[in-house]
Design a protein around this motif. Structure first.
Motif, PDB file in Angstrom:
ATOM      1  N   SER A   1     -22.692  -8.998  12.192  1.00 52.39           N
ATOM      2  CA  SER A   1     -23.515  -7.884  11.681  1.00 52.39           C
ATOM      3  C   SER A   1     -22.789  -7.136  10.567  1.00 52.39           C
ATOM      4  O   SER A   1     -23.419  -6.687   9.602  1.00 52.39           O
TER       5      SER A   1
ATOM      6  N   PHE B   1     -21.437 -10.975  17.366  1.00 50.60           N
ATOM      7  CA  PHE B   1     -22.398 -10.010  16.820  1.00 50.60           C
ATOM      8  C   PHE B   1     -21.698  -8.941  15.998  1.00 50.60           C
ATOM      9  O   PHE B   1     -22.226  -8.483  14.985  1.00 50.60           O
TER      10      PHE B   1
ATOM     11  N   ILE C   1     -28.123 -10.418  22.814  1.00 49.46           N
ATOM     12  CA  ILE C   1     -26.804 -10.492  23.461  1.00 49.46           C
ATOM     13  C   ILE C   1     -26.972 -10.793  24.947  1.00 49.46           C
ATOM     14  O   ILE C   1     -26.270 -11.635  25.513  1.00 49.46           O
TER      15      ILE C   1
ATOM     16  N   THR D   1     -20.023  -2.994  19.110  1.00 52.63           N
ATOM     17  CA  THR D   1     -20.850  -4.090  18.587  1.00 52.63           C
ATOM     18  C   THR D   1     -22.222  -3.580  18.157  1.00 52.63           C
ATOM     19  O   THR D   1     -22.700  -3.885  17.052  1.00 52.63           O
TER      20      THR D   1
ATOM     21  N   VAL E   1     -24.095  -3.415  14.480  1.00 49.54           N
ATOM     22  CA  VAL E   1     -25.451  -3.940  14.263  1.00 49.54           C
ATOM     23  C   VAL E   1     -26.342  -2.845  13.684  1.00 49.54           C
ATOM     24  O   VAL E   1     -27.175  -3.098  12.796  1.00 49.54           O
TER      25      VAL E   1
ATOM     26  N   ILE F   1     -19.367 -13.350  22.650  1.00 48.50           N
ATOM     27  CA  ILE F   1     -20.694 -12.968  22.137  1.00 48.50           C
ATOM     28  C   ILE F   1     -20.614 -11.643  21.385  1.00 48.50           C
ATOM     29  O   ILE F   1     -21.169 -11.488  20.289  1.00 48.50           O
TER      30      ILE F   1
ATOM     31  N   ALA G   1     -30.691  -6.778  18.751  1.00 46.88           N
ATOM     32  CA  ALA G   1     -29.379  -7.380  19.018  1.00 46.88           C
ATOM     33  C   ALA G   1     -29.030  -7.290  20.504  1.00 46.88           C
ATOM     34  O   ALA G   1     -28.494  -8.250  21.073  1.00 46.88           O
TER      35      ALA G   1
END
Length: 266
Positions: free
Chosen positions: A98, A94, A76, A42, A46, A90, A72
């Motif tokens: 992203s 993201f 988060i 993740t 990002v 979550i 980020a």
């Protein structure tokens, strides 16, 4: 074999790669224990937003990636603390969000170019001397921070509620841990690439876990696995003209398969 060290770019790649090999599985061990393995992927996606902004605005992409990943990571953790959304939801939010933002920025700037591809898959030839200074310095800061707060990070990762009842500021240390993970991901992009850094943070850890030697031993084993993956991967990518990031991760996968075979025989 040592003839490759006559090239400055290989020396820079090895220095940066070894720094990444030390710090990535160290942070990755805490993430795996927290069942937060997807966090690395993740944050990598990002970071791609930061890279895209950096390339479009002609500023330092790595610096922009670090800023984007840290912002980020904090969001988060704050969203996770509300308990209104499941943790994995979550991360999925993201990750996909992203990637969508990065693709919009990239398409608005005229599409992919070689610089962006180097960040996506890693390239040993693009590691600059400034990158080496930043990667080594930040890696030392991350390792020192983990050394100082090791016990607190350990307890927060295993059982956040227990850490809270023990008087530890679990939320603060949890946020600090994901911020360190964010910086690690952003720093590793030059060597492994945005799309593959998550693998280098997780595969050496699950390889080490096969041997069930305790938490500290698992960290040391994962670092040894990561170190071997980076060194063999860089050598292979140099002599066979392969993408460095993909080669490093393939070596890590082979070591994981070997650990499975070894455990079946013992």
């Amino acid at each position: 074999m040592l003839d490759l060290f006559q090239y400055d770019f290989m020396i820079r790649a090895f220095i940066a790669g070894i720094a990444v090999a030390l710090v990535a599985p160290t942070i990755g061990t805490f993430l795996v224990v927290r069942r937060y393995s997807l966090m690395a992927d993740t944050l990598a996606h990002v970071s791609l937003v930061g890279v895209a902004i950096g390339l479009v605005t002609k500023t330092q992409p790595v610096l922009m990636a670090i800023v984007a990943a840290i912002i980020a990571a904090v969001f988060i953790e704050k969203l996770r603390g509300t308990k209104r959304v499941f943790g994995e939801s979550i991360l999925a939010l993201f990750l996909s969000g992203s990637l969508a933002i990065a693709s919009v920025i990239i398409s608005a700037a005229g599409g992919f170019n070689m610089s962006l591809l180097n960040f996506l898959f890693g390239s040993i030839t693009t590691v600059t001397q400034l990158d080496v200074y930043v990667i080594v310095a930040m890696s030392l800061v991350i390792l020192f921070t983990i050394f100082v707060f090791f016990n607190k990070f350990f307890l927060v990762s295993f059982d956040e509620e227990l850490a809270r009842t023990d008087g530890i500021r679990a939320k603060a240390y949890s946020t600090l841990l994901v911020v360190l993970a964010a910086v690690t991901v952003a720093l590793s992009m030059r060597i492994v690439g945005v799309l593959l850094i998550g693998a280098l943070m997780v595969i050496p850890v699950i390889t080490a876990i096969q041997f069930s030697r305790g938490f500290r031993a698992t960290i040391l084993l994962s670092i040894a696995t990561s170190f071997m993956s980076v060194v063999v991967g860089l050598l292979t990518s140099y002599y066979f003209s392969l993408a460095s990031g993909g080669t490093i991760v393939v070596v890590a996968l082979l070591l994981f398969l070997l650990s499975i075979v070894f455990n079946k025989k013992t």
